[in-house]
Design an enzyme around this catalytic site. Sequence first.
Site, PDB file in Angstrom:
ATOM      1  N   GLY A   1       7.262 -50.190 -68.619  1.00  0.00           N
ATOM      2  CA  GLY A   1       6.873 -49.395 -67.732  1.00  0.00           C
ATOM      3  C   GLY A   1       6.676 -49.910 -66.404  1.00  0.00           C
ATOM      4  O   GLY A   1       6.407 -51.098 -66.415  1.00  0.00           O
TER       5      GLY A   1
ATOM      6  N   GLY B   1       4.320 -49.625 -62.555  1.00  0.00           N
ATOM      7  CA  GLY B   1       3.096 -48.886 -62.044  1.00  0.00           C
ATOM      8  C   GLY B   1       3.011 -49.317 -60.604  1.00  0.00           C
ATOM      9  O   GLY B   1       3.792 -50.323 -60.308  1.00  0.00           O
TER      10      GLY B   1
ATOM     11  N   GLY C   1       2.121 -53.124 -60.839  1.00  0.00           N
ATOM     12  CA  GLY C   1       3.031 -54.277 -61.432  1.00  0.00           C
ATOM     13  C   GLY C   1       3.684 -53.636 -62.708  1.00  0.00           C
ATOM     14  O   GLY C   1       4.053 -52.382 -62.768  1.00  0.00           O
ATOM     15  N   THR C   2       4.247 -54.359 -63.326  1.00  0.00           N
ATOM     16  CA  THR C   2       5.288 -54.043 -64.623  1.00  0.00           C
ATOM     17  C   THR C   2       4.682 -54.396 -65.953  1.00  0.00           C
ATOM     18  O   THR C   2       4.062 -55.480 -65.940  1.00  0.00           O
ATOM     19  CB  THR C   2       6.549 -54.755 -64.525  1.00  0.00           C
ATOM     20  OG1 THR C   2       6.940 -54.417 -63.149  1.00  0.00           O
ATOM     21  CG2 THR C   2       7.511 -54.413 -65.364  1.00  0.00           C
ATOM     22  N   VAL C   3       4.770 -53.518 -66.820  1.00  0.00           N
ATOM     23  CA  VAL C   3       4.140 -53.715 -68.255  1.00  0.00           C
ATOM     24  C   VAL C   3       5.432 -54.058 -69.188  1.00  0.00           C
ATOM     25  O   VAL C   3       6.512 -53.197 -69.168  1.00  0.00           O
ATOM     26  CB  VAL C   3       3.582 -52.540 -68.812  1.00  0.00           C
ATOM     27  CG1 VAL C   3       3.123 -52.660 -70.082  1.00  0.00           C
ATOM     28  CG2 VAL C   3       2.569 -52.087 -67.967  1.00  0.00           C
TER      29      VAL C   3
ATOM     30  N   ASP D   1     -10.885 -46.470 -63.029  1.00  0.00           N
ATOM     31  CA  ASP D   1      -9.676 -45.514 -62.800  1.00  0.00           C
ATOM     32  C   ASP D   1      -9.402 -44.826 -64.207  1.00  0.00           C
ATOM     33  O   ASP D   1      -8.073 -45.082 -64.762  1.00  0.00           O
ATOM     34  CB  ASP D   1      -8.571 -46.550 -62.464  1.00  0.00           C
ATOM     35  CG  ASP D   1      -7.333 -45.969 -61.958  1.00  0.00           C
ATOM     36  OD1 ASP D   1      -7.556 -44.638 -61.551  1.00  0.00           O
ATOM     37  OD2 ASP D   1      -6.068 -46.307 -62.281  1.00  0.00           O
TER      38      ASP D   1
END
Length: 412
Positions: free
Chosen positions: A16, A18, A21-23, A130
């Site tokens: 994914g 966001g 950054g990137t997972v 968050d």
Amino acid sequence: MARKIGSRYTAHQILGRGSAGTVWLGEGPDGPVAIKLLREDLASDQELVGRFVQERTALLSLDHARVVGVHDMVVDGNDLALVMDLIRGTDLRTRLERERRLAPEAAVAIAADVADALAAAHAAGIVHRDVKPENILLDMQGPLGPGGSHPALLTDFGVAKLIDTPRRTKATKIIGTPDYLAPEIVEGLPPRAAVDIYALATVLYELLAGFTPFGGGHPGAILRRHVTETVVPLPGIPDELWQLLIQCLAKAPASRLRASEMAARLRELQPLLAGMAPLDVDEPDAEPEPDEPEAAEAEPQQQPERPRRGAVPLVPGTASADSNRDTHTSMRVPAPDELAGGARGTARAPRASGAPRPGSARNRHATRRRRITLGVAGVVLAAAVGGGIWAVSSGGDQDPPSDGNHSAPAEP
């Protein structure tokens, strides 16, 4: 395409993307892991890298069954990454998009798990900042809990704090997701543990209702509601649960429960919620923009399907999309006069399922019909009263009864 992350990890597949950054699905010395690779512009910020290193000890020491553990934090050239547990399941946002709302028993069980995670973090001096459905993962391999809920785990600890550095954000900016921001953040105060309680109560409200209590419309309008409006009751939930919600959504941080208290109270309520069906309420309308034209006087058309909100899963096999509720949205802090000038009182009230939306064409037609009906009824009533007066005044020489009531004539 595989890529090396530091000397110990390999990232194989994107799960994914966001705002931060990137997972990736990755592999480490001890097996599969989730790797959150922060954006290159963040990795090039030396102040952020320094803060990243400072947070390392605290985040690595946060060990709890309801927390997605951080195994490592990698700084390597342009790579800045968090290496975390890989949870086999999905995130709460994905489940909400599929089911819209949950049965109260399952919603409360999930919130209690997250409250346990927050209690452990707050005891270690860590504020999440968050809490939202995108950052709550459901472990599909774990045992089912009350209401058929899967164990919930909280992830992304430390990311909001890392991004929110003085160099990257000014005192006139706030970082966060508008729907879940506590009022004190909107007013420019430093975030403390109570902001997580407010956010979790907002998530619980969303799990029950299918929408957040102050969401909808422009981010500025959402921020104002957090400060100026009070949440309205959700029809159909026990008063004990509602009292817990409004306490945790209190404007004053000191009035909210602590995480451990919230978890205990939620679990005490679970037997009361057993077997309850999901609530049947409709989402209130968002406030119209100032230049939005009034809806045409016509019967309502079928509403278009609401756009799906993306999620950033840390699990394999789930859809990847850019969230339109970005974690790190930078918003201007409203000035005091703007907040003071906002609508005060009760937030937008949920409607019973099938009821017309306030201000909609259907609502205006119903109001017009009621006015016409009342107007006709008033004319008929006036005519009837006038006729009665005429009958009394023209009744010949017979006087009306002294008490003003009509009576049957006496027998001769």
